[in-house]
Design a protein around this motif. Structure first.
Motif, PDB file in Angstrom:
ATOM      1  N   GLU A  68       0.839  -1.206   0.000  1.00 57.07           N
ATOM      2  CA  GLU A  68       0.000   0.000   0.000  1.00 57.07           C
ATOM      3  C   GLU A  68       0.872   1.254   0.000  1.00 57.07           C
ATOM      4  N   ARG A  69       1.905   1.245   0.828  1.00 61.07           N
ATOM      5  CA  ARG A  69       2.809   2.395   0.879  1.00 61.07           C
ATOM      6  C   ARG A  69       3.470   2.637  -0.472  1.00 61.07           C
ATOM      7  N   ASP A  70       3.960   1.569  -1.089  1.00 65.00           N
ATOM      8  CA  ASP A  70       4.629   1.703  -2.379  1.00 65.00           C
ATOM      9  C   ASP A  70       3.672   2.210  -3.461  1.00 65.00           C
ATOM     10  N   GLN A  71       2.427   1.773  -3.419  1.00 62.28           N
ATOM     11  CA  GLN A  71       1.427   2.243  -4.395  1.00 62.28           C
ATOM     12  C   GLN A  71       1.191   3.744  -4.231  1.00 62.28           C
ATOM     13  N   ILE A  72       1.086   4.201  -2.990  1.00 60.66           N
ATOM     14  CA  ILE A  72       0.836   5.617  -2.725  1.00 60.66           C
ATOM     15  C   ILE A  72       2.037   6.459  -3.149  1.00 60.66           C
ATOM     16  N   SER A  86       0.383  24.526  -7.166  1.00 56.18           N
ATOM     17  CA  SER A  86      -0.418  24.266  -5.973  1.00 56.18           C
ATOM     18  C   SER A  86      -1.273  23.022  -6.157  1.00 56.18           C
ATOM     19  N   GLY A  87      -1.473  22.603  -7.395  1.00 52.65           N
ATOM     20  CA  GLY A  87      -2.261  21.412  -7.675  1.00 52.65           C
ATOM     21  C   GLY A  87      -1.446  20.140  -7.623  1.00 52.65           C
ATOM     22  N   MET A  88      -0.209  20.221  -7.157  1.00 50.41           N
ATOM     23  CA  MET A  88       0.635  19.036  -7.110  1.00 50.41           C
ATOM     24  C   MET A  88       0.479  18.301  -5.780  1.00 50.41           C
ATOM     25  N   SER A  89      -0.736  17.869  -5.528  1.00 47.71           N
ATOM     26  CA  SER A  89      -1.030  17.055  -4.358  1.00 47.71           C
ATOM     27  C   SER A  89      -2.120  16.074  -4.758  1.00 47.71           C
ATOM     28  N   MET A  90      -2.325  15.087  -3.911  1.00 44.90           N
ATOM     29  CA  MET A  90      -3.375  14.108  -4.178  1.00 44.90           C
ATOM     30  C   MET A  90      -4.288  14.033  -2.969  1.00 44.90           C
ATOM     31  N   LYS A  91      -5.566  14.005  -3.225  1.00 48.15           N
ATOM     32  CA  LYS A  91      -6.556  13.897  -2.164  1.00 48.15           C
ATOM     33  C   LYS A  91      -6.418  12.538  -1.485  1.00 48.15           C
ATOM     34  N   LEU A  92      -6.627  12.527  -0.167  1.00 43.89           N
ATOM     35  CA  LEU A  92      -6.571  11.269   0.572  1.00 43.89           C
ATOM     36  C   LEU A  92      -7.657  10.312   0.102  1.00 43.89           C
ATOM     37  N   ALA A  94      -8.681   9.953  -2.976  1.00 44.25           N
ATOM     38  CA  ALA A  94      -8.165   9.322  -4.199  1.00 44.25           C
ATOM     39  C   ALA A  94      -7.125   8.262  -3.857  1.00 44.25           C
ATOM     40  N   LEU A  95      -6.293   8.541  -2.858  1.00 37.68           N
ATOM     41  CA  LEU A  95      -5.302   7.551  -2.441  1.00 37.68           C
ATOM     42  C   LEU A  95      -5.981   6.340  -1.809  1.00 37.68           C
ATOM     43  N   GLY A  96      -7.091   6.579  -1.107  1.00 37.31           N
ATOM     44  CA  GLY A  96      -7.861   5.475  -0.540  1.00 37.31           C
ATOM     45  C   GLY A  96      -8.433   4.575  -1.617  1.00 37.31           C
ATOM     46  N   LYS A  97      -8.934   5.184  -2.687  1.00 36.44           N
ATOM     47  CA  LYS A  97      -9.448   4.388  -3.815  1.00 36.44           C
ATOM     48  C   LYS A  97      -8.323   3.589  -4.456  1.00 36.44           C
ATOM     49  N   LEU A  98      -7.154   4.206  -4.546  1.00 36.12           N
ATOM     50  CA  LEU A  98      -6.003   3.549  -5.164  1.00 36.12           C
ATOM     51  C   LEU A  98      -5.652   2.248  -4.444  1.00 36.12           C
ATOM     52  N   ILE A  99      -5.679   2.279  -3.112  1.00 36.66           N
ATOM     53  CA  ILE A  99      -5.324   1.072  -2.360  1.00 36.66           C
ATOM     54  C   ILE A  99      -6.566   0.278  -1.939  1.00 36.66           C
ATOM     55  N   LYS A 100      -7.710   0.649  -2.498  1.00 39.02           N
ATOM     56  CA  LYS A 100      -8.969  -0.074  -2.322  1.00 39.02           C
ATOM     57  C   LYS A 100      -9.427  -0.152  -0.854  1.00 39.02           C
ATOM     58  N   LEU A 101      -9.471   1.039  -0.221  1.00 37.96           N
ATOM     59  CA  LEU A 101     -10.048   1.085   1.128  1.00 37.96           C
ATOM     60  C   LEU A 101     -11.532   0.804   1.053  1.00 37.96           C
ATOM     61  N   ARG A 114      -6.879  18.812   6.667  1.00 34.90           N
ATOM     62  CA  ARG A 114      -5.948  18.109   5.781  1.00 34.90           C
ATOM     63  C   ARG A 114      -6.706  17.022   5.032  1.00 34.90           C
ATOM     64  N   ASP A 115      -6.845  17.228   3.741  1.00 32.49           N
ATOM     65  CA  ASP A 115      -7.530  16.222   2.934  1.00 32.49           C
ATOM     66  C   ASP A 115      -6.676  15.769   1.756  1.00 32.49           C
ATOM     67  N   ALA A 116      -5.379  16.146   1.763  1.00 34.83           N
ATOM     68  CA  ALA A 116      -4.501  15.798   0.653  1.00 34.83           C
ATOM     69  C   ALA A 116      -3.060  15.664   1.147  1.00 34.83           C
ATOM     70  N   ILE A 117      -2.245  15.004   0.334  1.00 35.78           N
ATOM     71  CA  ILE A 117      -0.808  14.901   0.584  1.00 35.78           C
ATOM     72  C   ILE A 117      -0.102  15.540  -0.590  1.00 35.78           C
TER      73      ILE A 117
END
Length: 148
Positions: A68-72, A86-92, A94-101, A114-117
């Protein structure tokens, strides 16, 4: 040089900048690396991702798996460039969908504030297609630092 040229020189040409002083490590007498150094930017990104925990209602929060860490990290490193830095971040989310939360799961860093990294800003800037593009990723740390 006439007065007009001298004033133009003063106004429009900055004197050479001195390199900023870099402080000492808190734990040793070694000099720290600069904050813009690619290795330091990588450290910040990895620390932020490693601080993520997955919370499930009714259960204690768990650490990310290595996969999961490597995918993120991969997603943050390879985010498409936007018009503004300023748009160079990803919403949490979207990251949750990526790792299939699952719907009942969320990241512990997800708050109202905080809703993005943020992606690595140095990497994002210099790997932009109008700059070095994909070449940035092929350079070693020393060459990247020389570019910065």
């Amino acid at each position: 040089m006439d007065l007009h040229d001298e004033i133009a020189l003063i106004i429009f040409h900055q004197r050479p900048l001195k390199p900023p002083k870099v402080g000492k490590c808190l734990f040793t007498d070694e000099t720290r690396i600069a904050s813009a150094h690619p290795l330091n930017q990588r450290r910040i990104l990895l620390e932020t991702v490693n601080a993520l925990r997955i919370a499930t209602r009714g259960a204690p929060a768990r650490d990310l798996t290595r996969e999961e860490r490597d995918q993120i990290v991969h997603a943050l490193d390879n985010k498409k460039h936007t018009k503004s830095m300023s748009g160079m971040s990803m919403k949490l989310a979207a990251l949750g969908k990526l790792i299939k939360l699952r719907p009942e799961q969320s990241f512990t860093l997800a708050t109202a504030n905080r809703d993005a990294i943020a992606c690595d800003p140095v990497r994002a800037s210099l790997s932009h297609p109008d700059r070095l593009g994909a070449l940035w990723s092929t350079l070693d740390w020393a060459a990247q630092w020389e570019m910065v």
